[in-house]
Design a protein around this motif. Structure first.
Motif, mmCIF file in Angstrom:
data_model
loop_
_atom_site.group_PDB
_atom_site.id
_atom_site.type_symbol
_atom_site.label_atom_id
_atom_site.label_comp_id
_atom_site.label_asym_id
_atom_site.label_seq_id
_atom_site.Cartn_x
_atom_site.Cartn_y
_atom_site.Cartn_z
ATOM 1 N N HIS A 11 0.851 -1.152 0.006
ATOM 2 C CA HIS A 11 0.139 0.037 -0.167
ATOM 3 C C HIS A 11 0.977 1.257 -0.125
ATOM 4 O O HIS A 11 1.917 1.451 0.709
ATOM 5 N N LYS A 78 -16.117 -2.004 -0.182
ATOM 6 C CA LYS A 78 -15.643 -2.878 0.747
ATOM 7 C C LYS A 78 -16.004 -2.775 2.261
ATOM 8 O O LYS A 78 -15.500 -1.778 2.777
ATOM 9 N N HIS A 121 -4.338 -1.433 -7.909
ATOM 10 C CA HIS A 121 -5.676 -0.655 -7.603
ATOM 11 C C HIS A 121 -5.962 0.420 -6.671
ATOM 12 O O HIS A 121 -5.008 0.432 -5.700
ATOM 13 N N GLU A 123 -7.408 2.835 -4.129
ATOM 14 C CA GLU A 123 -8.409 2.869 -2.917
ATOM 15 C C GLU A 123 -8.290 4.147 -2.001
ATOM 16 O O GLU A 123 -7.339 4.910 -2.088
ATOM 17 N N GLU A 149 -2.992 0.110 -3.986
ATOM 18 C CA GLU A 149 -2.221 -1.123 -3.856
ATOM 19 C C GLU A 149 -1.985 -2.044 -4.929
ATOM 20 O O GLU A 149 -2.536 -2.216 -5.847
HETATM 21 MG MG MG Z 1 -6.651 -4.466 0.015
#
Ligand code: MG
Ligand code: ADP
Length: 473
Positions: A11, A78, A121, A123, A149
């Motif tokens: 991350h 999520k 991706h 986020e 990430e």
């Molecule tokens: Mg994740």
């Protein structure tokens, strides 16, 4: 002996003025809970808006890692509850990551390795939690900060490889300018998945995941510790259980957080407030064309120049230094000499005067001029070192400074010949001695040097002196 298999989920907070889906500032070192908007706090009725700068930085990274880019940008929710996430869900990319099936080349102790990237991706980060004995503090400044990430395939096979990948990835973040990637500020954090398998096995072993490790040295230690723990289990004839463990940097041990049975169901679904946005071919091309020469490519070129692995790494690790070197080699092909100066005396003197390449007045042309002055015999190597220090200290041009310091060698043949003749004229007894075969050559050179304050070019002086003396034979 078992084969070690590692997959990383890295991350990294991206650079941007505002947060990923709100207009609150994305800034470090501010007072806690000052950069927070209603969107970040998940107030009723809020509407997130996608940050173009964060998307651009994500695309830059995805392209730098040779990923496939989807036609449309889309986001999922999520869902989970935790105090660091007031909305009750994290906006992330589940179905359509911004980059898939990429790779990154790294060098592991001088060996080349291709690391496969499953996906990368975009986020949002969660709030920062600080835990004390009977209370915890929350800083929502971090909540909603754009987070990229990057997930590797399980293709890394040692702690060295994992750390080399992390260092390589951080360099790409720095070279593209997508992130400051500072581990001391928690901007780059890593989940480490480790499993073991028999050398000849065809299926991967059961993996254990260690979450949120903050430093690269922590990643190395966590892997070593976990490999030892799993080796012991397998040697006892037992099975490794799939679980999530916490690595404690202080005790250097891992602790069970949750087992596979407690796995969370995040109930992913498309965020209805964020309609898909088309990513145009034109934009992708534009970003691709602006990618700088990547650290690994630079590393390879430097090795081809004959630079040592250690020095090549020193230069590449620091983008400012590498950009400086790239400018130098546009002006001169003395690749190795330049890199030796750069990794040696330049770094030493920058440190001495508490400067960096960028905030000093020292320029690539200055280094090239200085190297050329030595090579052409205008100054000698020792003077070069002294001159470099002064150039870095004062920011003055080497040629100007050498004159000011009275350093310039006398390298003009006519001028040296004049001095040689005058010295011989004043010391005809030595010429007699030379004719009689006495060993006085060195002594006469010494006289000439004394006469010129040590500035006569030594090689040229010897050559001319011999010519003139031999005329008497
Ligand atoms: Mg994740
Ligand atoms: P999940 O979907 O459960 O998060 P993934 O298959 O996406 O799991 O993998 C997550 C991470 O774990 C990836 O970095 C991947 O490379 C790594 N990984 C998967 N299987 C293994 C394994 N057997 N050993 C080591 N790492 C693994």
């Amino acid at each position: 002996m078992y084969k070690v298999v590692i997959g990383l989920e890295v991350h990294c907070e991206l650079k941007s003025n505002s947060k990923n889906f709100s207009s609150a500032r994305n800034g470090f070192s501010d007072m806690p809970n000052t950069n927070v908007s209603v969107v970040d706090m998940g107030m009723p009725g809020i509407l997130p808006v996608v940050n173009k700068e964060a998307v651009r930085n994500s695309l830059t990274m995805a392209l730098a890692m040779h990923c496939n880019i989807p036609k449309y940008l889309s986001f999922e929710r999520k869902n989970y509850f935790y105090p660091d996430l007031p909305k009750g869900y994290q906006i992330t990319q589940f179905k359509n990551p911004i980059g898939t099936n990429g790779y990154m080349m790294i060098n592991v102790n001088g060996e080349e390795k291709k690391v496969l990237i499953h996906d990368t991706h975009l986020e949002e980060d969660t709030a920062k939690m600080d835990h004390y004995t009977d209370y915890s503090l929350l800083d929502y400044n971090r909540c909603g900060v754009p987070l990229l990430e990057t997930v590797t395939e399980p293709c890394l096979n040692s702690a060295d490889e994992a750390v080399a990948f992390l260092e390589g990835l951080r360099n790409v973040f720095l070279y593209t300018g997508a992130s400051y990637a500072r581990s001391d500020r928690g901007q780059i954090r890593c989940d480490v998945n480790v499993s073991l398998m028999e050398e000849d096995a065809t299926e991967l072993g059961t993996r254990v995941e260690m979450k949120n490790i903050n430093s690269f040295s922590g990643v190395r230690e966590a892997i070593i510790t976990e490999v030892a723990r799993q080796t012991e289990i397998l040697n006892r004839g037992e099975k490794v259980l799939q679980e999530t463990r916490r690595y404690d940097e202080n005790t250097n041990e891992t602790y069970l957080m949750r087992s596979k049975e407690d796995a969370i169901d995040y109930r992913y679904f498309t965020d209805p407030n964020l309609p898909p946005i088309e990513i145009s071919e034109k934009w992708i091309d534009e970003i691709r064309n602006e990618l700088p020469k990547m650290p690994y490519e630079r590393y390879k070129t430097y090795i081809e120049y004959g630079i040592s692995v250690k020095d090549a790494n020193t230069i590449v690790k620091d983008k400012e230094l590498s950009d400086f070197y790239e400018e130098c080699i546009k002006l001169s092909d003395k690749y190795l000499t330049l890199s030796n100066w750069l990794t040696g005396d330049v770094i030493k003197n920058l440190n001495k005067y508490d400067l960096t390449i960028d905030n000093s007045k020292f320029s690539p042309k200055m280094l090239v001029d200085l190297v050329n002055m030595i090579d052409s015999g205008k100054i000698n190597g020792k003077q070069g070192k002294e001159l470099l220090e002064k150039v870095i200290e004062t920011g003055k041009e080497p040629m100007v400074l050498a004159k000011e310091l009275g350093m310039e060698q006398i390298g003009d043949e006519n001028e040296i010949r004049k001095i040689v003749l005058s010295v011989l004229n004043d010391n005809m007894n030595l010429v007699e001695d030379y004719k009689n075969g006495k060993n006085v050559f060195g002594f006469i050179v010494g006289l000439i040097m004394k006469n010129t304050g040590g500035k006569a070019n030594p090689a040229m002086t010897s050559k001319i002196l011999k010519e003139e003396l031999d005329k008497y034979l």
